[in-house]
Design a protein around this motif. Structure first.
Motif, PDB file in Angstrom:
ATOM      1  N   GLN A 197       0.824  -1.278  -0.088  1.00  4.38           N
ATOM      2  CA  GLN A 197      -0.094  -0.049   0.002  1.00  4.38           C
ATOM      3  C   GLN A 197       1.004   1.397   0.039  1.00  4.38           C
ATOM      4  N   LEU A 198       1.943   1.284   0.741  1.00  2.00           N
ATOM      5  CA  LEU A 198       2.698   2.676   0.573  1.00  2.00           C
ATOM      6  C   LEU A 198       3.001   2.755  -0.524  1.00  2.00           C
ATOM      7  N   SER A 199       3.858   1.830  -1.524  1.00  2.00           N
ATOM      8  CA  SER A 199       4.376   2.243  -2.734  1.00  2.00           C
ATOM      9  C   SER A 199       3.217   2.408  -3.602  1.00  2.00           C
ATOM     10  N   ALA A 200       2.065   1.889  -3.612  1.00  2.00           N
ATOM     11  CA  ALA A 200       0.857   2.207  -4.432  1.00  2.00           C
ATOM     12  C   ALA A 200       0.390   3.851  -4.209  1.00  2.00           C
ATOM     13  N   ILE A 201       0.558   4.087  -2.975  1.00  2.00           N
ATOM     14  CA  ILE A 201       0.207   5.736  -2.576  1.00  2.00           C
ATOM     15  C   ILE A 201       1.266   6.269  -3.407  1.00  2.00           C
ATOM     16  N   ILE A 202       2.457   6.341  -3.053  1.00  2.00           N
ATOM     17  CA  ILE A 202       3.709   6.900  -3.445  1.00  2.00           C
ATOM     18  C   ILE A 202       3.510   7.228  -5.020  1.00  2.00           C
ATOM     19  N   GLU A 203       3.272   6.007  -5.649  1.00  2.00           N
ATOM     20  CA  GLU A 203       3.130   5.877  -7.088  1.00  2.00           C
ATOM     21  C   GLU A 203       2.053   6.625  -7.844  1.00  2.00           C
ATOM     22  N   CYS A 204       0.815   6.461  -7.109  1.00  2.00           N
ATOM     23  CA  CYS A 204      -0.201   6.950  -7.702  1.00  2.00           C
ATOM     24  C   CYS A 204      -0.537   8.350  -7.291  1.00  2.00           C
ATOM     25  N   ALA A 205       0.124   8.843  -6.272  1.00  2.00           N
ATOM     26  CA  ALA A 205       0.047  10.360  -5.852  1.00  2.00           C
ATOM     27  C   ALA A 205       1.045  11.237  -6.874  1.00  2.00           C
ATOM     28  N   ALA A 217      -6.033   7.365  -0.215  1.00  6.27           N
ATOM     29  CA  ALA A 217      -5.545   6.213   0.379  1.00  6.27           C
ATOM     30  C   ALA A 217      -6.453   5.260   0.962  1.00  6.27           C
ATOM     31  N   ASP A 218      -6.763   4.094   0.629  1.00  5.86           N
ATOM     32  CA  ASP A 218      -7.977   3.445   1.019  1.00  5.86           C
ATOM     33  C   ASP A 218      -7.321   1.845   1.514  1.00  5.86           C
ATOM     34  N   GLY A 219      -7.469   1.734   2.681  1.00  9.86           N
ATOM     35  CA  GLY A 219      -7.162   0.344   3.536  1.00  9.86           C
ATOM     36  C   GLY A 219      -5.789   0.352   3.872  1.00  9.86           C
ATOM     37  N   GLY A 220      -5.700  -0.351   5.240  1.00 10.76           N
ATOM     38  CA  GLY A 220      -4.582  -0.676   5.623  1.00 10.76           C
ATOM     39  C   GLY A 220      -3.705   0.027   6.791  1.00 10.76           C
ATOM     40  N   LYS A 229       2.252   7.965   7.664  1.00 10.22           N
ATOM     41  CA  LYS A 229       3.138   7.467   6.685  1.00 10.22           C
ATOM     42  C   LYS A 229       2.469   7.739   5.322  1.00 10.22           C
ATOM     43  N   ALA A 230       1.031   7.326   5.317  1.00  6.80           N
ATOM     44  CA  ALA A 230       0.181   7.480   4.183  1.00  6.80           C
ATOM     45  C   ALA A 230       0.168   9.094   3.530  1.00  6.80           C
ATOM     46  N   PHE A 231      -0.068   9.948   4.580  1.00  8.86           N
ATOM     47  CA  PHE A 231       0.144  11.311   4.231  1.00  8.86           C
ATOM     48  C   PHE A 231       1.699  11.916   3.783  1.00  8.86           C
ATOM     49  N   GLY A 232       2.704  11.282   4.666  1.00 14.81           N
ATOM     50  CA  GLY A 232       4.030  11.540   4.161  1.00 14.81           C
ATOM     51  C   GLY A 232       4.349  10.752   2.681  1.00 14.81           C
ATOM     52  N   GLY A 233       3.569   9.879   2.524  1.00 10.01           N
ATOM     53  CA  GLY A 233       3.903   9.176   1.036  1.00 10.01           C
ATOM     54  C   GLY A 233       3.219   9.964   0.012  1.00 10.01           C
ATOM     55  N   GLY A 234       2.378  10.973   0.288  1.00  4.62           N
ATOM     56  CA  GLY A 234       1.644  11.740  -0.859  1.00  4.62           C
ATOM     57  C   GLY A 234       0.143  11.681  -0.954  1.00  4.62           C
ATOM     58  N   ALA A 235      -0.349  10.810   0.065  1.00  4.35           N
ATOM     59  CA  ALA A 235      -1.860  10.830   0.151  1.00  4.35           C
ATOM     60  C   ALA A 235      -2.343  12.208   0.335  1.00  4.35           C
ATOM     61  N   ASP A 236      -3.638  12.631  -0.244  1.00  8.82           N
ATOM     62  CA  ASP A 236      -4.069  13.768  -0.054  1.00  8.82           C
ATOM     63  C   ASP A 236      -5.465  13.357   0.880  1.00  8.82           C
ATOM     64  N   LYS A 324      -0.173  19.788   5.059  1.00 11.08           N
ATOM     65  CA  LYS A 324       0.328  20.062   3.569  1.00 11.08           C
ATOM     66  C   LYS A 324       2.064  19.767   3.255  1.00 11.08           C
ATOM     67  N   GLU A 325       2.736  20.164   4.226  1.00  9.17           N
ATOM     68  CA  GLU A 325       4.007  20.070   4.212  1.00  9.17           C
ATOM     69  C   GLU A 325       4.808  18.893   4.651  1.00  9.17           C
ATOM     70  N   LEU A 326       3.733  17.954   5.066  1.00 11.31           N
ATOM     71  CA  LEU A 326       4.333  16.811   5.533  1.00 11.31           C
ATOM     72  C   LEU A 326       5.313  15.962   4.619  1.00 11.31           C
ATOM     73  N   SER A 327       4.191  15.693   3.659  1.00 13.53           N
ATOM     74  CA  SER A 327       5.128  14.900   2.554  1.00 13.53           C
ATOM     75  C   SER A 327       6.411  15.406   1.810  1.00 13.53           C
TER      76      SER A 327
END
Ligand code: 5GP
Length: 345
Positions: A197-205, A217-220, A229-236, A324-327
């Motif tokens: 999931q983290l890679s999915a988030i990073i790549e899709c974001a 980011a949905d699930g996990g 971590k999800a927000f840090g990876g780029g999830a909105d 907003k600055e987290l990622s």
């Protein structure tokens, strides 16, 4: 056959590296976000966390409770038309609530009737299917966007950058990302399909942001740190099922087990859900969800405090005054997985 050798990561494979910070207190951190959606042009302001459209979690009661903290809910798909109309009229303007639907003809017809009655009180729609890679799904999304240019559309689920781009070009404002990571999902086991999931988030974001789109980011997520971590990876946005389950605002049945109060929580593709809504599991398909009993936790209020506190804390550790600055301020460090974790010893 091909093997992709690139390393793909889950939440548990990384930690966020602390950075020098001038923040003195968590209270200085603003964890709300503002967006203008790519297609609908609608503005958004709030804490970008969404209760999942599972029938135990995506309830009217949860929508009201989360709205008090500026969070959103995607209502589950099984409410009747009259109660949906009543609810949307009542909550209009006071909360971000997604009307959820699948892509069957009956789903669209139900939406059309509810929208006709509820009018502009329905502003956000979530169209989701287990597999967002089909032509049928894309055709549905295009039709929905053509017919409703002003509605905010969240669509999914997918896990790869090229498909995130495709959905945005087809009309999605927000692409819902996640196949297999859910707490009561068994897709990885039953179908062998999924994506860390983290890679999915990073790549899709990365893909979505390049086109001015957003992702959810949905699930996990199993702890507040996973949200960081999800927000840090780029999830909105982040969608939560299990972390919001087991509360007074949920619709699951409460049972006693070993003297403790537990609540039923199950996947929307589990036998429990299929028997409840379709009468049985169709012969050609396997279930891709399970049922669990989780501790009953009372009102969702306390859990929310923990979740939001955890995200705020992550921001202070890396010096992000705003979510907003987290990622931008996130550097992940990879952690070696313990052998006993890998092999379940
Ligand atoms: P959680 O926050 O519990 O880890 O994940 C919630 C997400 O799991 C939901 O938003 C949805 O995308 C997914 N999900 C819910 N029920 C099922 C199911 O029965 N099967 C699968 N594969 N995914 C599910």
């Amino acid at each position: 056959m091909r093997i992709e050798e690139d390393l793909k990561l889950d939440f548990k494979d990384v930690l966020i590296r602390p950075k020098r910070s001038t923040l003195t207190s968590r209270s200085e951190v603003d964890i709300s976000r503002e967006f203008v959606f790519r297609h609908s042009g609608k503005p958004y302001r709030g804490i970008p966390i969404i209760g999942a459209n599972m029938d135990t979690v995506g309830t009217f009661e949860m929508a009201r409770a989360l709205a008090r903290h500026d969070l959103a809910v995607a209502l589950h798909k099984h409410y009747g038309e009259a109660e949906l109309v009543r609810f949307f009229k009542e909550i209009s303007g006071a909360a971000t609530v997604f009307y959820s639907m699948g892509i069957a003809k009956t789903d669209y017809e139900k939406f059309r009737r509810v929208k006709e009655e509820a009018g502009d009180t329905i502003t956000h729609v979530c169209v989701d299917v287990a597999n967002g890679y089909t032509k049928m799904f894309i055709d549905f999304l295009r039709k929905l966007r053509d017919n409703h240019p002003q509605i905010v559309i969240m669509a999914g689920n997918v896990v790869t950058g090229e498909m995130a781009e495709e959905l945005i070009l087809d009309g999605a404002d927000i692409v819902k990302v996640g196949i297999g990571p859910g707490s009561v999902c068994t897709t990885r086991k039953m179908a062998g399909v999924g994506y860390p999931q983290l890679s999915a988030i990073i790549e899709c974001a990365d893909a979505a942001h390049g086109l001015g789109g957003l992702i959810c980011a949905d699930g996990g997520c199993t702890s507040p740190g996973d949200l960081a971590k999800a927000f840090g990876g780029g999830a909105d946005f982040i969608m939560l099922g299990g972390m919001l389950a087991g509360h007074a605002e949920c619709s699951g049945e409460i049972v006693e087990q070993d003297g403790r109060r537990k609540m039923r929580f199950y996947g929307m593709s589990s036998r429990t859900a299929m028997e409840k809504y379709s009468g049985s599991v169709a012969e050609y398909r396997a279930t891709e969800g399970k049922e669990v009993l989780i501790d009953y936790r009372g009102p969702v209020e306390n859990t929310l405090r923990d979740i939001l506190g955890g995200v705020r804390s992550a921001c202070t550790y890396v010096g992000a005054r705003k979510l907003k600055e987290l990622s931008k301020r996130t550097t992940f460090v990879r952690v070696a997985r313990q052998l006993n974790e890998v092999f379940g010893a």
